[in-house]
Write a protein that holds these residues in place. Structure first.
Motif, PDB file in Angstrom:
ATOM      1  N   ARG A  18      33.113  32.346  41.541  1.00 54.58           N
ATOM      2  CA  ARG A  18      34.421  32.949  41.816  1.00 54.58           C
ATOM      3  C   ARG A  18      35.332  32.717  40.623  1.00 54.58           C
ATOM      4  NH1 ARG A  18      38.969  31.916  46.524  1.00 54.58           N
ATOM      5  NH2 ARG A  18      39.412  30.058  45.264  1.00 54.58           N
ATOM      6  N   THR A  57      41.595  48.665  46.072  1.00 54.13           N
ATOM      7  CA  THR A  57      40.648  48.056  45.142  1.00 54.13           C
ATOM      8  C   THR A  57      39.724  49.104  44.539  1.00 54.13           C
ATOM      9  OG1 THR A  57      39.124  47.534  46.949  1.00 54.13           O
ATOM     10  CG2 THR A  57      40.688  45.829  46.318  1.00 54.13           C
ATOM     11  N   TYR A  59      36.047  49.418  41.933  1.00 57.78           N
ATOM     12  CA  TYR A  59      34.902  48.689  41.372  1.00 57.78           C
ATOM     13  C   TYR A  59      34.072  49.617  40.501  1.00 57.78           C
ATOM     14  CZ  TYR A  59      35.980  45.307  45.030  1.00 57.78           C
ATOM     15  OH  TYR A  59      36.613  44.391  45.841  1.00 57.78           O
ATOM     16  N   LYS A  64      29.610  47.174  42.452  1.00 58.69           N
ATOM     17  CA  LYS A  64      30.003  47.554  43.814  1.00 58.69           C
ATOM     18  C   LYS A  64      29.011  46.999  44.824  1.00 58.69           C
ATOM     19  CE  LYS A  64      31.809  51.526  43.810  1.00 58.69           C
ATOM     20  NZ  LYS A  64      31.997  52.997  43.729  1.00 58.69           N
ATOM     21  N   THR A  68      33.788  41.167  44.817  1.00 59.96           N
ATOM     22  CA  THR A  68      34.970  41.465  45.611  1.00 59.96           C
ATOM     23  C   THR A  68      36.200  40.929  44.898  1.00 59.96           C
ATOM     24  OG1 THR A  68      33.702  41.300  47.680  1.00 59.96           O
ATOM     25  CG2 THR A  68      36.101  41.197  47.840  1.00 59.96           C
ATOM     26  N   SER A  70      40.270  40.179  45.116  1.00 57.49           N
ATOM     27  CA  SER A  70      41.274  39.927  46.149  1.00 57.49           C
ATOM     28  C   SER A  70      42.495  39.286  45.517  1.00 57.49           C
ATOM     29  CB  SER A  70      40.701  39.032  47.242  1.00 57.49           C
ATOM     30  OG  SER A  70      40.333  37.769  46.709  1.00 57.49           O
ATOM     31  N   GLN A  81      35.253  37.389  43.428  1.00 58.20           N
ATOM     32  CA  GLN A  81      34.092  36.754  44.029  1.00 58.20           C
ATOM     33  C   GLN A  81      32.850  37.513  43.593  1.00 58.20           C
ATOM     34  OE1 GLN A  81      33.834  33.904  45.983  1.00 58.20           O
ATOM     35  NE2 GLN A  81      31.624  34.210  45.733  1.00 58.20           N
TER      36      GLN A  81
END
Length: 117
Positions: A18, A57, A59, A64, A68, A70, A81
């Motif tokens: 992350r 969002t 990608y 994809k 993720t 956020s 992430q």
């Protein structure tokens, strides 16, 4: 606006990491943030972005379903992430912010992500 990226490291294929990017200064003027990456000998490429309105969002096709993005409003931080990492994800990852009317006009220092096979 200053952007501080962190969270890179060395992992094996299939593992997770992350990344975090924390904004300071005039962070109220940010309308969105994104992650880019640059592998050795390659051009910098877009990875993911989050627009404050929504939030919405975006990608790249290559990440994809695995990555993720956020936002933690209280900490002025955006996270990426990264799951099911692949050796081809190895790169220096940079965060960028849309400040004022600009688009990706502020950049943080890179953080190295290395995925071994």
């Amino acid at each position: 606006v200053q952007l501080q990226a962190s969270g890179g490291g060395l992992v094996q294929a299939g593992e997770s990491l992350r990344l975090s990017c924390t904004a300071s200064g005039r962070s109220f003027s940010i309308s969105g943030m994104a992650w880019f990456r640059q592998a050795p000998g390659k051009e910098r490429e877009f990875v993911a972005a989050i627009d404050w309105s929504g939030p919405i969002t975006y990608y790249s096709d290559s990440v994809k379903g695995r990555f993720t993005i956020s936002r933690d409003n209280a900490k002025n931080t955006v996270h990426l992430q990264m799951n099911s990492l692949k050796p081809e994800d190895t790169a220096v990852y940079y965060c960028a912010a849309n400040v004022g009317l600009g688009r990706y006009n502020y950049w943080g220092q890179g953080t190295q992500v290395t995925v071994s096979s």
